[in-house]
Design an enzyme around this catalytic site. Structure first.
Site, PDB file in Angstrom:
ATOM      1  N   TYR A  72      50.973  29.068  42.324  1.00 50.55           N
ATOM      2  CA  TYR A  72      49.822  28.289  41.837  1.00 50.55           C
ATOM      3  C   TYR A  72      49.989  26.793  42.112  1.00 50.55           C
ATOM      4  O   TYR A  72      48.996  26.082  42.293  1.00 50.55           O
ATOM      5  CB  TYR A  72      49.531  28.604  40.364  1.00 50.55           C
ATOM      6  CG  TYR A  72      48.864  29.962  40.254  1.00 50.55           C
ATOM      7  CD1 TYR A  72      47.517  30.123  40.574  1.00 50.55           C
ATOM      8  CD2 TYR A  72      49.598  31.097  39.917  1.00 50.55           C
ATOM      9  CE1 TYR A  72      46.914  31.371  40.533  1.00 50.55           C
ATOM     10  CE2 TYR A  72      48.999  32.360  39.876  1.00 50.55           C
ATOM     11  CZ  TYR A  72      47.656  32.487  40.184  1.00 50.55           C
ATOM     12  OH  TYR A  72      47.051  33.723  40.167  1.00 50.55           O
TER      13      TYR A  72
ATOM     14  N   GLN B 268      33.846  33.462  40.870  1.00 49.00           N
ATOM     15  CA  GLN B 268      35.211  33.990  40.757  1.00 49.00           C
ATOM     16  C   GLN B 268      36.194  32.949  41.269  1.00 49.00           C
ATOM     17  O   GLN B 268      37.396  33.151  41.224  1.00 49.00           O
ATOM     18  CB  GLN B 268      35.348  35.265  41.584  1.00 49.00           C
ATOM     19  CG  GLN B 268      34.427  36.375  41.133  1.00 49.00           C
ATOM     20  CD  GLN B 268      34.309  37.457  42.196  1.00 49.00           C
ATOM     21  OE1 GLN B 268      35.056  38.423  42.206  1.00 49.00           O
ATOM     22  NE2 GLN B 268      33.367  37.295  43.105  1.00 49.00           N
TER      23      GLN B 268
ATOM     24  N   HIS C 192      37.048  33.695  36.464  1.00 49.30           N
ATOM     25  CA  HIS C 192      38.494  33.908  36.647  1.00 49.30           C
ATOM     26  C   HIS C 192      39.330  32.698  36.251  1.00 49.30           C
ATOM     27  O   HIS C 192      40.492  32.602  36.650  1.00 49.30           O
ATOM     28  CB  HIS C 192      38.787  34.326  38.095  1.00 49.30           C
ATOM     29  CG  HIS C 192      38.283  35.694  38.431  1.00 49.30           C
ATOM     30  ND1 HIS C 192      38.288  36.233  39.699  1.00 49.30           N
ATOM     31  CD2 HIS C 192      37.739  36.661  37.637  1.00 49.30           C
ATOM     32  CE1 HIS C 192      37.773  37.450  39.673  1.00 49.30           C
ATOM     33  NE2 HIS C 192      37.419  37.731  38.443  1.00 49.30           N
TER      34      HIS C 192
ATOM     35  N   CYS D  72      55.500  24.559  26.606  1.00 53.19           N
ATOM     36  CA  CYS D  72      54.461  24.123  25.669  1.00 53.19           C
ATOM     37  C   CYS D  72      55.035  23.089  24.694  1.00 53.19           C
ATOM     38  O   CYS D  72      56.068  23.352  24.059  1.00 53.19           O
ATOM     39  CB  CYS D  72      53.952  25.344  24.911  1.00 53.19           C
ATOM     40  SG  CYS D  72      52.782  24.952  23.605  1.00 53.19           S
TER      41      CYS D  72
ATOM     42  N   ASN E  70      27.223  37.121  53.271  1.00 59.97           N
ATOM     43  CA  ASN E  70      28.666  37.336  53.444  1.00 59.97           C
ATOM     44  C   ASN E  70      29.017  37.411  54.924  1.00 59.97           C
ATOM     45  O   ASN E  70      28.217  37.849  55.746  1.00 59.97           O
ATOM     46  CB  ASN E  70      29.078  38.652  52.754  1.00 59.97           C
ATOM     47  CG  ASN E  70      30.455  38.558  52.146  1.00 59.97           C
ATOM     48  OD1 ASN E  70      30.674  37.777  51.229  1.00 59.97           O
ATOM     49  ND2 ASN E  70      31.400  39.336  52.658  1.00 59.97           N
TER      50      ASN E  70
HETATM   51  P1  OAD Z   1      37.975  37.967  48.833  1.00 59.42           P
HETATM   52  O1  OAD Z   1      39.052  37.238  49.559  1.00 59.42           O
HETATM   53  O2  OAD Z   1      38.281  39.340  48.342  1.00 59.42           O
HETATM   54  O3  OAD Z   1      36.706  38.109  49.769  1.00 59.42           O
HETATM   55  C1  OAD Z   1      36.158  37.014  50.438  1.00 59.42           C
HETATM   56  C2  OAD Z   1      34.883  37.473  51.143  1.00 59.42           C
HETATM   57  O4  OAD Z   1      34.275  36.326  51.701  1.00 59.42           O
HETATM   58  C3  OAD Z   1      35.113  38.464  52.280  1.00 59.42           C
HETATM   59  O5  OAD Z   1      34.196  39.556  52.147  1.00 59.42           O
HETATM   60  C4  OAD Z   1      34.779  37.660  53.550  1.00 59.42           C
HETATM   61  O6  OAD Z   1      34.115  38.412  54.548  1.00 59.42           O
HETATM   62  C5  OAD Z   1      33.842  36.615  53.013  1.00 59.42           C
HETATM   63  N1  OAD Z   1      33.866  35.343  53.742  1.00 59.42           N
HETATM   64  C6  OAD Z   1      34.891  34.734  54.371  1.00 59.42           C
HETATM   65  N2  OAD Z   1      34.517  33.554  54.868  1.00 59.42           N
HETATM   66  C7  OAD Z   1      33.202  33.419  54.562  1.00 59.42           C
HETATM   67  C8  OAD Z   1      32.227  32.425  54.791  1.00 59.42           C
HETATM   68  N3  OAD Z   1      32.507  31.295  55.433  1.00 59.42           N
HETATM   69  N4  OAD Z   1      30.975  32.626  54.322  1.00 59.42           N
HETATM   70  C9  OAD Z   1      30.659  33.761  53.649  1.00 59.42           C
HETATM   71  N5  OAD Z   1      31.532  34.737  53.408  1.00 59.42           N
HETATM   72  C10 OAD Z   1      32.785  34.572  53.842  1.00 59.42           C
HETATM   73  O7  OAD Z   1      37.475  37.010  47.662  1.00 59.42           O
HETATM   74  P2  OAD Z   1      36.754  37.358  46.291  1.00 59.42           P
HETATM   75  O8  OAD Z   1      35.704  38.391  46.464  1.00 59.42           O
HETATM   76  O9  OAD Z   1      36.381  36.064  45.677  1.00 59.42           O
HETATM   77  O10 OAD Z   1      41.090  37.067  41.652  1.00 59.42           O
HETATM   78  O11 OAD Z   1      37.954  37.971  45.465  1.00 59.42           O
HETATM   79  C11 OAD Z   1      37.721  38.332  44.145  1.00 59.42           C
HETATM   80  C12 OAD Z   1      38.951  38.066  43.326  1.00 59.42           C
HETATM   81  O12 OAD Z   1      40.055  38.770  43.892  1.00 59.42           O
HETATM   82  C13 OAD Z   1      39.423  36.612  43.309  1.00 59.42           C
HETATM   83  O13 OAD Z   1      38.796  35.853  42.329  1.00 59.42           O
HETATM   84  C14 OAD Z   1      40.890  36.734  43.036  1.00 59.42           C
HETATM   85  C15 OAD Z   1      41.191  37.895  43.939  1.00 59.42           C
HETATM   86  O14 OAD Z   1      42.277  38.644  43.637  1.00 59.42           O
HETATM   87  C16 OAD Z   1      42.187  36.611  41.027  1.00 59.42           C
HETATM   88  O15 OAD Z   1      43.010  35.887  41.544  1.00 59.42           O
HETATM   89  C17 OAD Z   1      42.315  37.067  39.619  1.00 59.42           C
END
Ligand code: OAD
Length: 242
Positions: free
Chosen positions: A61, A96, A114, A144, A213
């Site tokens: 992080y 997210q 998140h 803490c 997407n």
């Molecule tokens: P992902 O990394 O799973 O998915 C990202 C999506 O964005 C993919 O479907 C890509 O095709 C798309 N993408 C990439 N570049 C793009 C662009 N320029 N324009 C539009 N789309 C694009 O990310 P999230 O769906 O956000 O959680 O993942 C969900 C959660 O899983 C996150 O919040 C995180 C992760 O594990 C935690 O860390 C708790």
């Protein structure tokens, strides 16, 4: 390109994921070069991972903080802030993303499903989360000041529940009943719940569903309209503000 009409009757819920920040230079989680490639997510994004190796978690992080500090909102973020200015209380953004870029672009009605990368909380006591941009030196686990417990990132990890108040805010917005409900998801793989299920909730309520997407995500066929491409290029051109 199809146009999303945002008029005086529209009530718009937007869901964003990592893809929306990709063009700002923030890595996504899944896909080529994604943060979860070649890494078991539980190691750095679960309560067990933190118990096992808090140094590893803070290294991860701290690197994210370092990376996200030098980036800027892109035209996709800016377009969403402009839609909000047009719609006012008939707009809600559920993200997210934990990078804070939506707020930096001017979005105000934001639910950070998140958590937030620039907040830290105690893993032991109920002290409220605090603002924290620190990139901790290698080997550090901050403590803490109130109870001496280990501090942890204010992120919702795998196996943890989303904040009830956040879910309540989204639920209330969905079921409010005024105007015409529209849902747009952008830059999210549809792999993580409950965000991935919002499209089904909206469909049950008779709302219109849009997806922007880069790749067709897991739940693409559940959307009525799918516009494929980069959100930073498409979102600024997608809507007609009426
Ligand atoms: P992902 O990394 O799973 O998915 C990202 C999506 O964005 C993919 O479907 C890509 O095709 C798309 N993408 C990439 N570049 C793009 C662009 N320029 N324009 C539009 N789309 C694009 O990310 P999230 O769906 O956000 O959680 O993942 C969900 C959660 O899983 C996150 O919040 C995180 C992760 O594990 C935690 O860390 C708790």
């Amino acid at each position: 390109m199809k146009s999303l009409i945002l008029d005086s009757s529209t009530r718009l819920l937007v869901l964003t994921g990592a893809g929306v920040s990709a063009e700002s230079g923030v890595p996504t989680f899944r896909g080529m070069g994604g943060l979860w490639e070649n890494r078991p997510v539980e190691e750095v994004a679960s309560p067990q991972g933190f118990t096992e190796d808090p140094v590893r978690v803070w290294r991860f992080y701290s690197q994210r903080r370092e990376g996200a500090a030098g980036v800027h909102p892109n035209p996709g973020h800016t377009a969403l802030a402009e839609w909000e200015r047009h719609l006012g209380d008939r707009f809600l953004l559920a993200t997210q993303n934990v990078d804070g870029l939506h707020q930096r672009a001017g979005s105000q009605r934001v639910v950070e499903m998140h958590g937030n990368l620039f907040k830290t909380r105690c893993s032991n006591c109920e002290r409220p989360p605090m603002d924290d941009t620190t990139v901790y030196p290698e080997g550090t686990v901050p403590r803490c000041g109130a109870c001496g417990g280990s501090l942890r990132p204010h992120i919702v990890w795998f196996g943890e529940n989303l904040d009830e108040a956040d879910l309540g805010r989204i639920g209330e917005f969905l079921t409010r009943g005024d105007g015409k409900l529209v849902f747009l998801a952008a830059g999210t793989s549809g792999a993580v719940w409950p965000a991935a299920g919002l499209v089904d909730q909206v469909r049950k309520l008779g709302g219109e569903t849009w997806l922007v997407n880069f790749d067709p995500p897991e739940n693409a066929e559940r959307f009525r309209h799918f516009v494929q491409g980069r959100s930073g290029e498409l979102l600024p051109r997608l809507a007609t503000l009426a």
